[in-house]
Design a protein around this motif. Sequence first.
Motif, PDB file in Angstrom:
ATOM      1  N   VAL A   1     -80.145  11.975  54.406  1.00  0.00           N
ATOM      2  CA  VAL A   1     -78.816  11.587  53.932  1.00  0.00           C
ATOM      3  C   VAL A   1     -77.853  12.761  53.980  1.00  0.00           C
ATOM      4  O   VAL A   1     -78.253  13.915  54.018  1.00  0.00           O
ATOM      5  N   VAL A   2     -76.574  12.409  53.951  1.00  0.00           N
ATOM      6  CA  VAL A   2     -75.477  13.368  53.795  1.00  0.00           C
ATOM      7  C   VAL A   2     -74.634  12.839  52.652  1.00  0.00           C
ATOM      8  O   VAL A   2     -74.345  11.640  52.586  1.00  0.00           O
ATOM      9  N   ALA A   3     -74.272  13.711  51.725  1.00  0.00           N
ATOM     10  CA  ALA A   3     -73.483  13.287  50.569  1.00  0.00           C
ATOM     11  C   ALA A   3     -72.200  14.104  50.515  1.00  0.00           C
ATOM     12  O   ALA A   3     -72.180  15.280  50.892  1.00  0.00           O
ATOM     13  N   ARG A   4     -71.147  13.446  50.004  1.00  0.00           N
ATOM     14  CA  ARG A   4     -69.833  14.114  49.939  1.00  0.00           C
ATOM     15  C   ARG A   4     -69.144  13.778  48.620  1.00  0.00           C
ATOM     16  O   ARG A   4     -69.263  12.663  48.120  1.00  0.00           O
ATOM     17  N   VAL A   5     -68.446  14.768  48.137  1.00  0.00           N
ATOM     18  CA  VAL A   5     -67.437  14.584  47.096  1.00  0.00           C
ATOM     19  C   VAL A   5     -66.273  15.431  47.578  1.00  0.00           C
ATOM     20  O   VAL A   5     -66.451  16.303  48.424  1.00  0.00           O
ATOM     21  N   PRO A   6     -65.094  15.200  47.093  1.00  0.00           N
ATOM     22  CA  PRO A   6     -63.966  15.998  47.568  1.00  0.00           C
ATOM     23  C   PRO A   6     -64.265  17.509  47.445  1.00  0.00           C
ATOM     24  O   PRO A   6     -64.616  18.001  46.395  1.00  0.00           O
ATOM     25  N   GLY A   7     -64.163  18.174  48.593  1.00  0.00           N
ATOM     26  CA  GLY A   7     -64.335  19.617  48.636  1.00  0.00           C
ATOM     27  C   GLY A   7     -65.777  20.098  48.764  1.00  0.00           C
ATOM     28  O   GLY A   7     -66.012  21.286  48.904  1.00  0.00           O
ATOM     29  N   ARG A   8     -66.753  19.182  48.732  1.00  0.00           N
ATOM     30  CA  ARG A   8     -68.158  19.594  48.828  1.00  0.00           C
ATOM     31  C   ARG A   8     -68.940  18.601  49.675  1.00  0.00           C
ATOM     32  O   ARG A   8     -68.621  17.419  49.709  1.00  0.00           O
ATOM     33  N   ARG A   9     -69.975  19.124  50.294  1.00  0.00           N
ATOM     34  CA  ARG A   9     -70.828  18.289  51.150  1.00  0.00           C
ATOM     35  C   ARG A   9     -72.255  18.824  51.061  1.00  0.00           C
ATOM     36  O   ARG A   9     -72.467  20.025  51.052  1.00  0.00           O
ATOM     37  N   VAL A  10     -73.225  17.917  51.005  1.00  0.00           N
ATOM     38  CA  VAL A  10     -74.629  18.291  50.993  1.00  0.00           C
ATOM     39  C   VAL A  10     -75.305  17.577  52.153  1.00  0.00           C
ATOM     40  O   VAL A  10     -75.213  16.356  52.277  1.00  0.00           O
ATOM     41  N   ASP A  11     -75.963  18.351  52.998  1.00  0.00           N
ATOM     42  CA  ASP A  11     -76.670  17.806  54.158  1.00  0.00           C
ATOM     43  C   ASP A  11     -78.163  17.821  53.857  1.00  0.00           C
ATOM     44  O   ASP A  11     -78.796  18.866  53.851  1.00  0.00           O
ATOM     45  N   LEU A  12     -78.722  16.651  53.586  1.00  0.00           N
ATOM     46  CA  LEU A  12     -80.161  16.507  53.355  1.00  0.00           C
ATOM     47  C   LEU A  12     -80.760  15.655  54.477  1.00  0.00           C
ATOM     48  O   LEU A  12     -81.655  14.849  54.256  1.00  0.00           O
ATOM     49  N   SER A  13     -80.242  15.888  55.696  1.00  0.00           N
ATOM     50  CA  SER A  13     -80.811  15.190  56.851  1.00  0.00           C
ATOM     51  C   SER A  13     -82.173  15.798  57.154  1.00  0.00           C
ATOM     52  O   SER A  13     -82.435  16.965  56.848  1.00  0.00           O
ATOM     53  N   LEU A  14     -83.033  15.003  57.748  1.00  0.00           N
ATOM     54  CA  LEU A  14     -84.390  15.472  58.018  1.00  0.00           C
ATOM     55  C   LEU A  14     -84.395  16.663  58.966  1.00  0.00           C
ATOM     56  O   LEU A  14     -85.156  17.616  58.765  1.00  0.00           O
ATOM     57  N   THR A  15     -83.532  16.655  59.983  1.00  0.00           N
ATOM     58  CA  THR A  15     -83.513  17.774  60.929  1.00  0.00           C
ATOM     59  C   THR A  15     -83.002  19.047  60.265  1.00  0.00           C
ATOM     60  O   THR A  15     -83.514  20.130  60.522  1.00  0.00           O
ATOM     61  N   THR A  16     -82.019  18.926  59.396  1.00  0.00           N
ATOM     62  CA  THR A  16     -81.514  20.101  58.682  1.00  0.00           C
ATOM     63  C   THR A  16     -82.581  20.654  57.749  1.00  0.00           C
ATOM     64  O   THR A  16     -82.773  21.877  57.666  1.00  0.00           O
ATOM     65  N   LEU A  17     -83.296  19.776  57.068  1.00  0.00           N
ATOM     66  CA  LEU A  17     -84.364  20.232  56.177  1.00  0.00           C
ATOM     67  C   LEU A  17     -85.468  20.927  56.977  1.00  0.00           C
ATOM     68  O   LEU A  17     -86.005  21.955  56.546  1.00  0.00           O
ATOM     69  N   ALA A  18     -85.798  20.401  58.160  1.00  0.00           N
ATOM     70  CA  ALA A  18     -86.812  21.038  59.019  1.00  0.00           C
ATOM     71  C   ALA A  18     -86.322  22.404  59.492  1.00  0.00           C
ATOM     72  O   ALA A  18     -87.082  23.375  59.495  1.00  0.00           O
ATOM     73  N   ASP A  19     -85.047  22.491  59.899  1.00  0.00           N
ATOM     74  CA  ASP A  19     -84.485  23.776  60.328  1.00  0.00           C
ATOM     75  C   ASP A  19     -84.543  24.806  59.204  1.00  0.00           C
ATOM     76  O   ASP A  19     -84.888  25.969  59.428  1.00  0.00           O
ATOM     77  N   ARG A  20     -84.195  24.371  57.998  1.00  0.00           N
ATOM     78  CA  ARG A  20     -84.240  25.299  56.855  1.00  0.00           C
ATOM     79  C   ARG A  20     -85.662  25.782  56.599  1.00  0.00           C
ATOM     80  O   ARG A  20     -85.878  26.954  56.306  1.00  0.00           O
ATOM     81  N   ALA A  21     -86.618  24.880  56.710  1.00  0.00           N
ATOM     82  CA  ALA A  21     -88.018  25.266  56.490  1.00  0.00           C
ATOM     83  C   ALA A  21     -88.460  26.279  57.543  1.00  0.00           C
ATOM     84  O   ALA A  21     -89.102  27.285  57.205  1.00  0.00           O
ATOM     85  N   LEU A  22     -88.111  26.054  58.806  1.00  0.00           N
ATOM     86  CA  LEU A  22     -88.476  27.006  59.855  1.00  0.00           C
ATOM     87  C   LEU A  22     -87.750  28.331  59.670  1.00  0.00           C
ATOM     88  O   LEU A  22     -88.329  29.399  59.907  1.00  0.00           O
ATOM     89  N   ASP A  23     -86.506  28.285  59.258  1.00  0.00           N
ATOM     90  CA  ASP A  23     -85.769  29.527  59.012  1.00  0.00           C
ATOM     91  C   ASP A  23     -86.417  30.344  57.905  1.00  0.00           C
ATOM     92  O   ASP A  23     -86.480  31.567  57.978  1.00  0.00           O
ATOM     93  N   ARG A  24     -86.922  29.642  56.870  1.00  0.00           N
ATOM     94  CA  ARG A  24     -87.606  30.357  55.790  1.00  0.00           C
ATOM     95  C   ARG A  24     -88.912  30.978  56.293  1.00  0.00           C
ATOM     96  O   ARG A  24     -89.365  31.971  55.764  1.00  0.00           O
ATOM     97  N   MET A  25     -89.493  30.391  57.325  1.00  0.00           N
ATOM     98  CA  MET A  25     -90.744  30.896  57.881  1.00  0.00           C
ATOM     99  C   MET A  25     -90.501  31.876  59.035  1.00  0.00           C
ATOM    100  O   MET A  25     -91.451  32.343  59.657  1.00  0.00           O
ATOM    101  N   ARG A  26     -89.264  32.218  59.306  1.00  0.00           N
ATOM    102  CA  ARG A  26     -88.922  33.037  60.477  1.00  0.00           C
ATOM    103  C   ARG A  26     -89.752  34.308  60.563  1.00  0.00           C
ATOM    104  O   ARG A  26     -90.227  34.681  61.627  1.00  0.00           O
ATOM    105  N   GLY A  27     -89.940  35.000  59.440  1.00  0.00           N
ATOM    106  CA  GLY A  27     -90.728  36.228  59.453  1.00  0.00           C
ATOM    107  C   GLY A  27     -92.167  35.970  59.848  1.00  0.00           C
ATOM    108  O   GLY A  27     -92.763  36.727  60.614  1.00  0.00           O
ATOM    109  N   GLU A  28     -92.751  34.882  59.348  1.00  0.00           N
ATOM    110  CA  GLU A  28     -94.129  34.538  59.691  1.00  0.00           C
ATOM    111  C   GLU A  28     -94.208  34.163  61.171  1.00  0.00           C
ATOM    112  O   GLU A  28     -95.152  34.543  61.867  1.00  0.00           O
ATOM    113  N   VAL A  29     -93.244  33.410  61.663  1.00  0.00           N
ATOM    114  CA  VAL A  29     -93.246  33.010  63.055  1.00  0.00           C
ATOM    115  C   VAL A  29     -93.083  34.227  63.945  1.00  0.00           C
ATOM    116  O   VAL A  29     -93.777  34.379  64.944  1.00  0.00           O
TER     117      VAL A  29
END
Length: 175
Positions: free
Chosen positions: A141-169
């Motif tokens: 999902v993607v959620a919005r309120v005026p002036g703010r946005r939260v991206d909880l899409s599956l691909t974004t969550l996967a990218d964040r997880a891989l970015d957190r693992m960047r040092g291990e990778v």
Amino acid sequence: MTTPAPDQTKDVLHPVRAGLLRAAHADAEARLARAEQEAAALLARARAEARAILDDARRQGEADGSDAARDLLVRARRETRSRTLAARRAAYEGLHREAAERVRALRGTDGYASLRQWLEQRARILLGPAAEVSEHADGGVVARVPGRRVDLSLTTLADRALDRMRGEVRSLWEP
């Protein structure tokens, strides 16, 4: 109809989330192992080619003088480094693509409805109950309120997880 408390929802989704995390970790480990093998093979080929270039450089250097040999050696090292970095980048990008494909495939699983509901509740916790929540094309999902946005899409969550693992990778390709 009463909305369950976020803690109750987390408890209900815990087995699904734990299963997804186990599967994602197992898959990531397998992908990383394959990427490591591919990177090692590419590095071995690059090193062999570099040795051949260096051997050529040495022969030419003996004939043409030490200055020409030094120039060829520098070029060979640069080329080797460039190929090594390209192989690492290709393996990492492949891992990113594979992770994105895998999380998009979650949309077709039995647990996706619960996961999407949990993501929607998480978005409302982050942005408030008035948040406008919509389905993302890749799932999640993607959620919005005026002036703010939260991206909880599956691909974004996967990218964040891989970015957190960047040092291990990254450590997979370093000597």
